[in-house]
Design a protein around this motif. Sequence first.
Motif, PDB file in Angstrom:
ATOM      1  N   SER A   1      60.414  10.051  42.871  1.00 30.01           N
ATOM      2  CA  SER A   1      60.531  11.193  44.295  1.00 30.01           C
ATOM      3  C   SER A   1      61.212  13.185  43.917  1.00 30.01           C
ATOM      4  O   SER A   1      60.702  13.769  44.275  1.00 30.01           O
ATOM      5  N   ALA A   2      62.044  13.145  42.859  1.00 29.16           N
ATOM      6  CA  ALA A   2      61.891  14.325  42.430  1.00 29.16           C
ATOM      7  C   ALA A   2      60.846  15.163  41.851  1.00 29.16           C
ATOM      8  O   ALA A   2      60.654  15.681  41.991  1.00 29.16           O
ATOM      9  N   VAL A   3      60.556  13.865  40.922  1.00 31.37           N
ATOM     10  CA  VAL A   3      58.867  15.110  40.202  1.00 31.37           C
ATOM     11  C   VAL A   3      58.161  15.540  41.667  1.00 31.37           C
ATOM     12  O   VAL A   3      57.807  16.452  41.138  1.00 31.37           O
ATOM     13  N   TYR A   4      57.916  14.130  42.778  1.00 30.37           N
ATOM     14  CA  TYR A   4      57.158  14.462  43.103  1.00 30.37           C
ATOM     15  C   TYR A   4      57.412  16.022  44.630  1.00 30.37           C
ATOM     16  O   TYR A   4      56.063  16.655  44.905  1.00 30.37           O
ATOM     17  N   ALA A   5      58.847  15.417  44.536  1.00 28.09           N
ATOM     18  CA  ALA A   5      59.109  16.646  45.516  1.00 28.09           C
ATOM     19  C   ALA A   5      58.941  18.331  45.171  1.00 28.09           C
ATOM     20  O   ALA A   5      58.838  18.735  45.432  1.00 28.09           O
ATOM     21  N   LYS A   6      59.349  18.141  43.912  1.00 26.22           N
ATOM     22  CA  LYS A   6      59.022  19.377  42.619  1.00 26.22           C
ATOM     23  C   LYS A   6      57.574  19.756  42.872  1.00 26.22           C
ATOM     24  O   LYS A   6      57.269  21.077  43.009  1.00 26.22           O
ATOM     25  N   GLU A   7      56.729  19.060  42.730  1.00 28.79           N
ATOM     26  CA  GLU A   7      55.411  19.445  42.319  1.00 28.79           C
ATOM     27  C   GLU A   7      54.357  20.056  43.812  1.00 28.79           C
ATOM     28  O   GLU A   7      53.818  20.566  43.694  1.00 28.79           O
ATOM     29  N   LYS A   8      55.162  18.628  45.280  1.00 32.19           N
ATOM     30  CA  LYS A   8      54.480  19.850  46.070  1.00 32.19           C
ATOM     31  C   LYS A   8      55.064  21.064  47.034  1.00 32.19           C
ATOM     32  O   LYS A   8      54.370  20.840  47.294  1.00 32.19           O
ATOM     33  N   LEU A   9      56.486  20.922  46.390  1.00 33.09           N
ATOM     34  CA  LEU A   9      56.900  21.913  47.317  1.00 33.09           C
ATOM     35  C   LEU A   9      56.830  23.196  46.560  1.00 33.09           C
ATOM     36  O   LEU A   9      57.492  24.696  47.203  1.00 33.09           O
ATOM     37  N   ASN A  10      57.548  23.103  45.454  1.00 35.21           N
ATOM     38  CA  ASN A  10      57.341  24.472  44.646  1.00 35.21           C
ATOM     39  C   ASN A  10      56.225  25.470  44.769  1.00 35.21           C
ATOM     40  O   ASN A  10      54.936  24.746  44.835  1.00 35.21           O
ATOM     41  N   GLY A  11      56.622  26.483  44.867  1.00 33.86           N
ATOM     42  CA  GLY A  11      54.776  27.603  46.118  1.00 33.86           C
ATOM     43  C   GLY A  11      54.516  27.365  47.814  1.00 33.86           C
ATOM     44  O   GLY A  11      53.376  27.648  47.861  1.00 33.86           O
ATOM     45  N   PHE A  12      54.892  26.227  47.882  1.00 37.29           N
ATOM     46  CA  PHE A  12      54.555  25.829  49.276  1.00 37.29           C
ATOM     47  C   PHE A  12      55.195  26.422  50.254  1.00 37.29           C
ATOM     48  O   PHE A  12      56.753  27.070  50.035  1.00 37.29           O
ATOM     49  N   GLU A  13      54.768  27.577  51.024  1.00 36.43           N
ATOM     50  CA  GLU A  13      55.071  28.002  51.611  1.00 36.43           C
ATOM     51  C   GLU A  13      55.614  27.600  53.397  1.00 36.43           C
ATOM     52  O   GLU A  13      54.887  27.118  53.809  1.00 36.43           O
ATOM     53  N   PHE A  14      56.657  27.426  53.875  1.00 37.45           N
ATOM     54  CA  PHE A  14      57.785  27.060  54.939  1.00 37.45           C
ATOM     55  C   PHE A  14      58.926  28.513  55.247  1.00 37.45           C
ATOM     56  O   PHE A  14      59.892  28.414  53.977  1.00 37.45           O
ATOM     57  N   PRO A  15      58.785  28.566  56.469  1.00 39.11           N
ATOM     58  CA  PRO A  15      57.715  28.570  57.103  1.00 39.11           C
ATOM     59  C   PRO A  15      56.193  30.004  56.454  1.00 39.11           C
ATOM     60  O   PRO A  15      56.803  30.044  55.567  1.00 39.11           O
ATOM     61  N   PRO A  16      54.673  30.182  57.248  1.00 42.53           N
ATOM     62  CA  PRO A  16      54.478  30.400  56.560  1.00 42.53           C
ATOM     63  C   PRO A  16      54.245  31.452  55.600  1.00 42.53           C
ATOM     64  O   PRO A  16      54.741  32.731  57.188  1.00 42.53           O
TER      65      PRO A  16
ATOM     66  N   SER B   1      68.070  11.365  26.691  1.00 44.84           N
ATOM     67  CA  SER B   1      67.881  11.656  24.788  1.00 44.84           C
ATOM     68  C   SER B   1      67.057  10.472  23.992  1.00 44.84           C
ATOM     69  O   SER B   1      66.147  10.974  23.424  1.00 44.84           O
ATOM     70  N   SER B   2      67.120   9.214  24.304  1.00 41.52           N
ATOM     71  CA  SER B   2      66.469   8.491  24.043  1.00 41.52           C
ATOM     72  C   SER B   2      65.283   7.963  24.432  1.00 41.52           C
ATOM     73  O   SER B   2      64.553   8.665  25.328  1.00 41.52           O
ATOM     74  N   PRO B   3      64.339   7.703  23.465  1.00 41.59           N
ATOM     75  CA  PRO B   3      62.643   7.727  23.504  1.00 41.59           C
ATOM     76  C   PRO B   3      62.527   6.567  24.779  1.00 41.59           C
ATOM     77  O   PRO B   3      61.908   6.539  25.347  1.00 41.59           O
ATOM     78  N   VAL B   4      63.412   5.413  24.517  1.00 43.84           N
ATOM     79  CA  VAL B   4      63.190   4.631  25.942  1.00 43.84           C
ATOM     80  C   VAL B   4      63.394   4.908  26.977  1.00 43.84           C
ATOM     81  O   VAL B   4      63.034   4.829  28.206  1.00 43.84           O
ATOM     82  N   GLY B   5      64.733   6.412  27.082  1.00 42.17           N
ATOM     83  CA  GLY B   5      65.025   6.815  28.300  1.00 42.17           C
ATOM     84  C   GLY B   5      63.986   7.220  28.363  1.00 42.17           C
ATOM     85  O   GLY B   5      63.213   7.818  30.414  1.00 42.17           O
ATOM     86  N   ARG B   6      63.451   7.840  27.951  1.00 36.27           N
ATOM     87  CA  ARG B   6      62.387   9.160  28.400  1.00 36.27           C
ATOM     88  C   ARG B   6      60.997   8.296  28.965  1.00 36.27           C
ATOM     89  O   ARG B   6      60.124   8.890  29.021  1.00 36.27           O
ATOM     90  N   MET B   7      60.865   7.300  27.649  1.00 41.48           N
ATOM     91  CA  MET B   7      59.488   6.244  28.596  1.00 41.48           C
ATOM     92  C   MET B   7      59.621   6.184  30.399  1.00 41.48           C
ATOM     93  O   MET B   7      58.846   5.549  30.463  1.00 41.48           O
ATOM     94  N   ALA B   8      60.784   5.398  30.826  1.00 37.30           N
ATOM     95  CA  ALA B   8      61.617   4.794  31.329  1.00 37.30           C
ATOM     96  C   ALA B   8      61.311   5.979  32.587  1.00 37.30           C
ATOM     97  O   ALA B   8      60.572   5.182  33.724  1.00 37.30           O
ATOM     98  N   MET B   9      61.928   6.840  32.422  1.00 36.46           N
ATOM     99  CA  MET B   9      60.920   7.502  33.551  1.00 36.46           C
ATOM    100  C   MET B   9      59.971   8.303  34.064  1.00 36.46           C
ATOM    101  O   MET B   9      59.304   8.413  34.843  1.00 36.46           O
ATOM    102  N   GLN B  10      59.131   8.390  32.356  1.00 34.86           N
ATOM    103  CA  GLN B  10      57.597   8.621  33.131  1.00 34.86           C
ATOM    104  C   GLN B  10      57.765   7.635  33.774  1.00 34.86           C
ATOM    105  O   GLN B  10      56.295   7.734  34.525  1.00 34.86           O
ATOM    106  N   PHE B  11      57.469   6.498  33.297  1.00 34.51           N
ATOM    107  CA  PHE B  11      56.518   5.154  33.843  1.00 34.51           C
ATOM    108  C   PHE B  11      57.253   5.361  35.471  1.00 34.51           C
ATOM    109  O   PHE B  11      56.552   5.008  36.203  1.00 34.51           O
ATOM    110  N   VAL B  12      58.284   5.523  35.762  1.00 34.92           N
ATOM    111  CA  VAL B  12      59.159   4.776  37.804  1.00 34.92           C
ATOM    112  C   VAL B  12      58.064   6.530  38.063  1.00 34.92           C
ATOM    113  O   VAL B  12      57.771   5.816  39.115  1.00 34.92           O
ATOM    114  N   ALA B  13      57.881   8.148  37.550  1.00 37.83           N
ATOM    115  CA  ALA B  13      57.795   8.670  37.965  1.00 37.83           C
ATOM    116  C   ALA B  13      56.225   8.208  38.399  1.00 37.83           C
ATOM    117  O   ALA B  13      56.406   9.381  39.502  1.00 37.83           O
TER     118      ALA B  13
END
Length: 450
Positions: free
Chosen positions: A270-285, A301-313
């Motif tokens: 959800s955080a990754v999606y919010a960053k992608e969609k709302l950064n630069g979004f005009e509100f109000p116009p 820091s662990s490779p497993v942790g990074r893989m897990a985050m990528q997978f979930v996101a």
Amino acid sequence: IFNMNRQNLDDPPNSRLFVVTSRAVTEDALRDGFSVFGEVQGVWVVKDKQTKESKGICYVKFAKSSQACLAMEEMHGKVLSEGTKPVKVFIAQSRSSTRHRDVEDEELTRIFVMIPKTFSEEDLKDTFKEYGDIEYCVIIKNKFTGESKGLGYVRYYKPSQAAIAIENCDKTYRAILAEPRTKATAPEDYSGGASRGDYAGADQGNYQAMDYRSGDFTRCLMMSTRAALTQEQIFALFDLIPGMEYCELQRDAYGMSKGHALIRYSNLGSAVYAKEKLNGFEFPPGNRLVVNFVDDGEDRSSPVGRMAMQFVATQMMSSVWNGGPSTSQVMKPPGFSNVSPMSRVQTDVSLPPPKKLAPPDSKTKERLFVVFSPSPLPPDVLEDVFCRYGSLIEVHLVPGRKVGYMKYAEKQCADEAMAALHGRVVNGVKMKVMLADPPREESHKRPRTY
């Protein structure tokens, strides 16, 4: 009208009822009817400014949320005074926040608790069953180690039971109402019992490529804005994305906005999606928002942790958002399967599917009077929102004023629209939705034409 401090109207949360009733029902009848459920701190009948007659909308404030919930459960559909229609009873929306949306049982029966990591689901149930019948308990576990995170959910059958649990359980559990569960958050909520296979069926081809370099994304975001935005507006915007746990507008020592807000989500996707969609979004116009990740203190820091985050996101985005619109378009809110990705409607209420307008020559059975703050919404947006409750004939905005009328061919449809939309925020505009005065020609059986 108000005989108590406005700041106390939502203290405690969910202790105020929104009641749709007959114009003939008096304040005394309301007080008598509802006082059997607990301490009534105030009753307010919304009246016409000119005629001083009731508009058929009332608020009842209780000392406790459990009392208000019990009153809602028992009084909805009951007749208060002989010869009047059954009342409709809902928990009133908070005056300061859009967190509690339409008051369905789904949103008022599930509590979120902090528990010892040694607790089993049976321990959790034994601890909270004294407050009411429990539908289920879930302990949130680490998806990869299976260990408890020390967090859990308890679902009761009735809102009053959940409220009693929050009011009376040991304070160390820090019990609060859980965010409404959507298709997006369900796998997160049931992480104790769900396998990773729940994500496996997602269509991986639909999400946009993103840069997942180590450490450049977290569950916490910082939003910056040049234009003055309220806490309520920021909350409504970021709450379109499922799983928001925390949202606070940063203020200085004098209580003034610093133009920054901190937002935290329950899951990385959800955080990754919010960053992608709302950064630069005009509100109000015209006001471009800046959204960046901030450190949430978690070890990645662990490779497993990074893989897990990528997978979930990636899986969260592909399965839930299904390759949503570009940043220049308005987002498709979760759970709004009926709203097309091109929809220009951003709102804090779950809207039903659009319905056809009633024929223009239909007789008007009920009109809604809507007050907009800070400015009116475009007629096509209003039509899109208010048509979803059926039998809408037309939308009429009063030129030069921040008010409008919604004409319905069926009274029940108007009542449902009022109950669902009163106090809600659409595209950053807050709406007060009330029953309009009956047309003066009503006694001559001649409906008004505007």
